[in-house]
Design a protein around this motif. Structure first.
Motif, PDB file in Angstrom:
ATOM      1  N   PRO A 134       2.804  17.206  31.204  1.00 32.60           N
ATOM      2  CA  PRO A 134       1.606  18.047  31.329  1.00 32.60           C
ATOM      3  C   PRO A 134       1.716  19.298  30.456  1.00 32.60           C
ATOM      4  CG  PRO A 134       2.284  17.278  33.487  1.00 32.60           C
ATOM      5  CD  PRO A 134       3.347  16.859  32.533  1.00 32.60           C
ATOM      6  N   GLY A 135       0.735  19.499  29.608  1.00 31.05           N
ATOM      7  CA  GLY A 135       0.732  20.610  28.670  1.00 31.05           C
ATOM      8  C   GLY A 135       0.965  20.169  27.239  1.00 31.05           C
ATOM      9  N   CYS A 136       1.389  18.909  27.034  1.00 30.77           N
ATOM     10  CA  CYS A 136       1.634  18.402  25.683  1.00 30.77           C
ATOM     11  C   CYS A 136       0.508  17.482  25.205  1.00 30.77           C
ATOM     12  CB  CYS A 136       2.964  17.649  25.628  1.00 30.77           C
ATOM     13  SG  CYS A 136       4.415  18.637  26.062  1.00 30.77           S
ATOM     14  N   GLU A 137      -0.609  17.434  25.922  1.00 32.07           N
ATOM     15  CA  GLU A 137      -1.687  16.511  25.532  1.00 32.07           C
ATOM     16  C   GLU A 137      -2.365  16.935  24.243  1.00 32.07           C
ATOM     17  OE1 GLU A 137      -1.583  18.271  28.303  1.00 32.07           O
ATOM     18  OE2 GLU A 137      -1.581  16.954  30.061  1.00 32.07           O
ATOM     19  N   LYS A 145       4.846  14.897  20.366  1.00 32.26           N
ATOM     20  CA  LYS A 145       4.765  14.748  21.820  1.00 32.26           C
ATOM     21  C   LYS A 145       6.146  14.514  22.430  1.00 32.26           C
ATOM     22  CE  LYS A 145       0.011  12.978  22.058  1.00 32.26           C
ATOM     23  NZ  LYS A 145      -0.864  11.850  22.448  1.00 32.26           N
ATOM     24  N   CYS A 148       7.927  17.842  22.381  1.00 34.18           N
ATOM     25  CA  CYS A 148       7.338  18.698  23.417  1.00 34.18           C
ATOM     26  C   CYS A 148       7.813  18.262  24.804  1.00 34.18           C
ATOM     27  CB  CYS A 148       5.822  18.663  23.324  1.00 34.18           C
ATOM     28  SG  CYS A 148       4.978  19.675  24.566  1.00 34.18           S
ATOM     29  N   MET A 152       9.704  20.786  27.376  1.00 39.60           N
ATOM     30  CA  MET A 152       9.172  21.062  28.710  1.00 39.60           C
ATOM     31  C   MET A 152      10.178  20.674  29.798  1.00 39.60           C
ATOM     32  SD  MET A 152       6.289  22.495  28.180  1.00 39.60           S
ATOM     33  CE  MET A 152       5.443  22.413  29.768  1.00 39.60           C
ATOM     34  N   LYS A 155      12.604  23.571  30.008  1.00 42.67           N
ATOM     35  CA  LYS A 155      11.983  24.700  30.706  1.00 42.67           C
ATOM     36  C   LYS A 155      11.903  24.440  32.205  1.00 42.67           C
ATOM     37  CE  LYS A 155       9.175  26.296  26.804  1.00 42.67           C
ATOM     38  NZ  LYS A 155       7.785  26.534  26.306  1.00 42.67           N
ATOM     39  N   HIS A 156      11.604  23.194  32.587  1.00 40.95           N
ATOM     40  CA  HIS A 156      11.522  22.855  34.015  1.00 40.95           C
ATOM     41  C   HIS A 156      12.892  23.012  34.681  1.00 40.95           C
ATOM     42  CE1 HIS A 156      10.301  20.655  37.632  1.00 40.95           C
ATOM     43  NE2 HIS A 156      11.468  20.013  37.520  1.00 40.95           N
TER      44      HIS A 156
END
Length: 237
Positions: A134-137, A145, A148, A152, A155-156
């Motif tokens: 979610p956020g890489c769309e 992608k 990304c 992500m 970061k998570h």
């Protein structure tokens, strides 16, 4: 009164003679010792010493032995057993394998084309359309992608990372390797991990359980399962 020596009784008078006699005896003994030869005792009946002409040539007698004539073998004729016909057996006619020229050829629309069986699980490296975090769309490039997705994930992990207090007290640290599968509906499942201690594995499982639902990966337009692996490092400072 002055003593006079008797020349016949002087010991050193014949020293040279005795020396040469002794040397001659020693040389003679040495020569005899070197030239002395011994031989093994020879038996009177030794085969090698026998003259072959002395032995008489004996010819073995010729004997004729009669062999018994074997008895003739009598073969019994085979017994032919007549089996009655089975009424339950139905004879099926043999169909001809030649094509019938009167057979109608079906049209192309009536022929069903078999669908290609897509694999249920596709590796991350060979997937055509990787799962989207979610956020890489907004990224259109496929490689972008994937990059990304990994950013992500990092970061998570940093956001939800908590060093367990029991692990700090025990001085536990190390790397926990995690493998999970992004299902066809975008959920996370089949989580497997291996680490130095169960406490660290439990914390890693808690972090993965907080992952959001993702857009599933697709192979030729069909959603498939995609496994993904990532390590989580626990290090005391």
């Amino acid at each position: 009164m002055e003593l006079k020596k008797n020349p016949n009784l002087e010991l050193k008078r014949n020293n040279s003679l005795y020396f040469f006699i002794g040397m001659a005896v020693i040389l003679l003994l040495a020569y005899l010792a070197l030239e002395w030869k011994t031989y093994y005792p020879v038996s009177e009946w030794e085969i090698g010493q026998i003259d072959p002409k002395v032995l008489s040539e004996e010819e073995p007698p010729i004997t004729i032995q009669k062999l018994k004539t074997p008895l003739p073998k009598i073969q019994t004729p085979p017994v032919i057993e007549i089996v009655p016909d089975d009424p339950d057996i139905i004879d099926t006619p043999i169909k001809s394998t030649e094509s019938d020229p009167n057979t109608e050829i079906p049209s192309i629309d009536d022929i069903e084309v078999a669908k290609t069986d897509e694999p249920e699980i596709v590796p991350w490296i060979t997937i055509e359309n990787a799962p989207v975090f979610p956020g890489c769309e907004v990224i259109s490039d496929e490689d972008g992608k994937k990059a990304c997705f990994q950013q992500m994930m990092q970061k998570h992990i940093q956001k939800h990372f908590q060093y367990p207090e029991p692990a700090q007290e025990m001085g536990l640290q190390g790397r926990v390797n995690i493998i999970f599968t992004i299902q066809k509906d975008g959920s996370i499942g089949d989580v497997k991990m291996r680490g130095p201690h169960e406490i660290l594995e439990t914390e890693a499982a808690r972090i993965i359980s907080k992952l959001p639902k993702m857009i599933p990966g697709k192979q030729r337009g069909t959603p498939v399962k995609v496994p993904f692996s990532i390590p989580i490092t626990f290090k005391l400072q």
